[in-house]
Design a protein around this motif. Structure first.
Motif, PDB file in Angstrom:
ATOM      1  N   MET A 193       0.808  -1.217   0.000  1.00  0.00           N
ATOM      2  CA  MET A 193       0.000   0.000   0.000  1.00  0.00           C
ATOM      3  C   MET A 193       0.843   1.270   0.000  1.00  0.00           C
ATOM      4  SD  MET A 193      -3.298  -0.933   2.302  1.00  0.00           S
ATOM      5  CE  MET A 193      -4.073   0.606   1.866  1.00  0.00           C
ATOM      6  N   VAL A 194       1.869   1.317   0.848  1.00  0.00           N
ATOM      7  CA  VAL A 194       2.636   2.563   0.984  1.00  0.00           C
ATOM      8  C   VAL A 194       3.851   2.613   0.059  1.00  0.00           C
ATOM      9  CG1 VAL A 194       1.857   2.998   3.339  1.00  0.00           C
ATOM     10  CG2 VAL A 194       3.994   1.771   2.978  1.00  0.00           C
ATOM     11  N   GLY A 195       4.332   1.457  -0.399  1.00  0.00           N
ATOM     12  CA  GLY A 195       5.397   1.419  -1.384  1.00  0.00           C
ATOM     13  C   GLY A 195       6.804   1.655  -0.861  1.00  0.00           C
ATOM     14  N   SER A 196       6.972   1.793   0.431  1.00  0.00           N
ATOM     15  CA  SER A 196       8.289   2.048   1.002  1.00  0.00           C
ATOM     16  C   SER A 196       8.507   1.127   2.195  1.00  0.00           C
ATOM     17  CB  SER A 196       8.372   3.509   1.455  1.00  0.00           C
ATOM     18  OG  SER A 196       9.405   3.693   2.383  1.00  0.00           O
ATOM     19  N   THR A 197       9.679   0.507   2.227  1.00  0.00           N
ATOM     20  CA  THR A 197       9.997  -0.397   3.333  1.00  0.00           C
ATOM     21  C   THR A 197       9.955   0.342   4.672  1.00  0.00           C
ATOM     22  OG1 THR A 197      11.412  -1.707   1.875  1.00  0.00           O
ATOM     23  CG2 THR A 197      11.738  -1.985   4.235  1.00  0.00           C
ATOM     24  N   ASP A 198      10.555   1.516   4.725  1.00  0.00           N
ATOM     25  CA  ASP A 198      10.582   2.284   5.975  1.00  0.00           C
ATOM     26  C   ASP A 198       9.174   2.649   6.429  1.00  0.00           C
ATOM     27  OD1 ASP A 198      13.335   2.174   6.065  1.00  0.00           O
ATOM     28  OD2 ASP A 198      13.588   4.105   5.039  1.00  0.00           O
ATOM     29  N   GLU A 199       8.346   3.107   5.501  1.00  0.00           N
ATOM     30  CA  GLU A 199       6.982   3.494   5.861  1.00  0.00           C
ATOM     31  C   GLU A 199       6.149   2.280   6.253  1.00  0.00           C
ATOM     32  OE1 GLU A 199       5.342   5.959   2.787  1.00  0.00           O
ATOM     33  OE2 GLU A 199       6.705   7.603   3.244  1.00  0.00           O
ATOM     34  N   ALA A 200       6.367   1.150   5.580  1.00  0.00           N
ATOM     35  CA  ALA A 200       5.650  -0.074   5.931  1.00  0.00           C
ATOM     36  C   ALA A 200       6.026  -0.526   7.348  1.00  0.00           C
ATOM     37  CB  ALA A 200       5.936  -1.176   4.920  1.00  0.00           C
ATOM     38  N   GLU A 201       7.310  -0.431   7.680  1.00  0.00           N
ATOM     39  CA  GLU A 201       7.747  -0.768   9.042  1.00  0.00           C
ATOM     40  C   GLU A 201       7.099   0.169  10.057  1.00  0.00           C
ATOM     41  OE1 GLU A 201      12.000  -0.578   8.688  1.00  0.00           O
ATOM     42  OE2 GLU A 201      12.137  -2.618   7.888  1.00  0.00           O
ATOM     43  N   ASP A 202       7.003   1.450   9.712  1.00  0.00           N
ATOM     44  CA  ASP A 202       6.346   2.418  10.601  1.00  0.00           C
ATOM     45  C   ASP A 202       4.878   2.056  10.811  1.00  0.00           C
ATOM     46  OD1 ASP A 202       8.687   3.834  10.793  1.00  0.00           O
ATOM     47  OD2 ASP A 202       8.067   5.450   9.431  1.00  0.00           O
ATOM     48  N   VAL A 203       4.207   1.677   9.724  1.00  0.00           N
ATOM     49  CA  VAL A 203       2.791   1.311   9.807  1.00  0.00           C
ATOM     50  C   VAL A 203       2.615   0.121  10.743  1.00  0.00           C
ATOM     51  CG1 VAL A 203       0.863   0.300   8.523  1.00  0.00           C
ATOM     52  CG2 VAL A 203       2.084   2.269   7.583  1.00  0.00           C
ATOM     53  N   VAL A 204       3.421  -0.913  10.545  1.00  0.00           N
ATOM     54  CA  VAL A 204       3.296  -2.114  11.380  1.00  0.00           C
ATOM     55  C   VAL A 204       3.603  -1.781  12.838  1.00  0.00           C
ATOM     56  CG1 VAL A 204       4.201  -4.441  11.800  1.00  0.00           C
ATOM     57  CG2 VAL A 204       3.726  -3.690   9.460  1.00  0.00           C
ATOM     58  N   GLN A 205       4.587  -0.950  13.071  1.00  0.00           N
ATOM     59  CA  GLN A 205       4.914  -0.554  14.439  1.00  0.00           C
ATOM     60  C   GLN A 205       3.734   0.206  15.065  1.00  0.00           C
ATOM     61  OE1 GLN A 205       8.556   1.658  14.848  1.00  0.00           O
ATOM     62  NE2 GLN A 205       8.424   1.714  17.059  1.00  0.00           N
ATOM     63  N   GLU A 206       3.122   1.097  14.306  1.00  0.00           N
ATOM     64  CA  GLU A 206       1.960   1.828  14.813  1.00  0.00           C
ATOM     65  C   GLU A 206       0.801   0.892  15.127  1.00  0.00           C
ATOM     66  OE1 GLU A 206       1.011   5.001  12.046  1.00  0.00           O
ATOM     67  OE2 GLU A 206       3.095   5.669  12.033  1.00  0.00           O
ATOM     68  N   VAL A 207       0.625  -0.137  14.279  1.00  0.00           N
ATOM     69  CA  VAL A 207      -0.427  -1.128  14.535  1.00  0.00           C
ATOM     70  C   VAL A 207      -0.119  -1.876  15.831  1.00  0.00           C
ATOM     71  CG1 VAL A 207      -1.490  -3.270  13.720  1.00  0.00           C
ATOM     72  CG2 VAL A 207      -1.099  -1.395  12.122  1.00  0.00           C
TER      73      VAL A 207
ATOM     74  N   LEU B 103      -6.558  -2.973  10.676  1.00  0.00           N
ATOM     75  CA  LEU B 103      -5.782  -1.887  11.267  1.00  0.00           C
ATOM     76  C   LEU B 103      -4.611  -1.492  10.358  1.00  0.00           C
ATOM     77  CD1 LEU B 103      -5.528  -2.877  15.049  1.00  0.00           C
ATOM     78  CD2 LEU B 103      -6.730  -0.914  14.085  1.00  0.00           C
ATOM     79  N   THR B 104      -3.949  -2.485   9.792  1.00  0.00           N
ATOM     80  CA  THR B 104      -2.826  -2.221   8.887  1.00  0.00           C
ATOM     81  C   THR B 104      -3.303  -1.428   7.680  1.00  0.00           C
ATOM     82  OG1 THR B 104      -1.758  -4.273   9.599  1.00  0.00           O
ATOM     83  CG2 THR B 104      -0.981  -3.295   7.537  1.00  0.00           C
ATOM     84  N   ARG B 105      -4.432  -1.833   7.138  1.00  0.00           N
ATOM     85  CA  ARG B 105      -5.009  -1.119   5.995  1.00  0.00           C
ATOM     86  C   ARG B 105      -5.305   0.327   6.361  1.00  0.00           C
ATOM     87  NH1 ARG B 105     -10.449  -0.229   5.389  1.00  0.00           N
ATOM     88  NH2 ARG B 105     -11.018   0.617   3.376  1.00  0.00           N
ATOM     89  N   ASN B 106      -5.986   0.524   7.480  1.00  0.00           N
ATOM     90  CA  ASN B 106      -6.367   1.875   7.891  1.00  0.00           C
ATOM     91  C   ASN B 106      -5.148   2.753   8.171  1.00  0.00           C
ATOM     92  OD1 ASN B 106      -9.028   1.103   7.634  1.00  0.00           O
ATOM     93  ND2 ASN B 106      -9.327   0.749   9.812  1.00  0.00           N
TER      94      ASN B 106
END
Length: 168
Positions: A22-36, A60-63
């Protein structure tokens, strides 16, 4: 803490891959999962009341991914280079052809409308059932099937067009 980790651990890789798509970036994806994970930790006393924890985690990951995209005011990026194919025992020509096909299919998936992209990711890449996808994306079951059908048909048509017209 250990019990919480054991509950969530089976989903973390799927959550990361979904966020990455969804976000296209490894760093941002890691941030998303951490926030979840942070959100889940705050709700840890209520986790046992959730019927389908995996679907809830994916939702939650999607949102959170959508929130991250909205906050950046940009579209998802191509994910080329984020995955490496493990092709042991193939010759260099086969590896090149396989990599080229993979890249083209990834590009085709990225070009799909957002709902189709999410549904095909969850079904064909992550292996979720139709009902799990419906729960995670908060869509009617029929809409999940329609989006998947359209996504597959679009990709199939593009692949057939490549075969007829030759590679570009």
């Amino acid at each position: 803490m250990d019990q919480f980790g054991e509950l969530i651990k089976p989903f973390k890789d799927k959550m990361f891959r979904f966020a990455l798509r969804m976000v296209g970036s490894t760093d941002e994806a890691e941030d998303v999962v951490q926030e979840v994970f942070i959100k889940l930790w705050k709700k840890r006393d209520y986790i046992d009341q959730i019927k389908n924890l995996e679907a809830w985690c994916m939702q939650l990951t999607r949102n959170m991914s959508i929130d991250k995209l909205r906050s950046k005011h940009r579209r998802t990026e191509d994910i080329d280079g984020h995955y490496e194919l493990q092709d042991k025992g193939r010759n260099p020509e086969e590896k090149t052809i396989s990599s080229d096909i993979y890249t083209k299919i990834q590009t085709m998936i990225q070009a799909l409308p957002e709902k189709q992209k999410m549904v095909i990711q969850l079904r064909d890449i992550e292996g979720y059932s139709y009902q799990e996808i419906a729960d995670a994306l908060e869509l009617p079951l029929n809409q999940v099937k329609v989006n998947l059908f359209r996504a597959r048909n679009t990709i199939k048509a593009k692949i057939l067009k490549l075969k007829v017209n030759g590679p570009k």
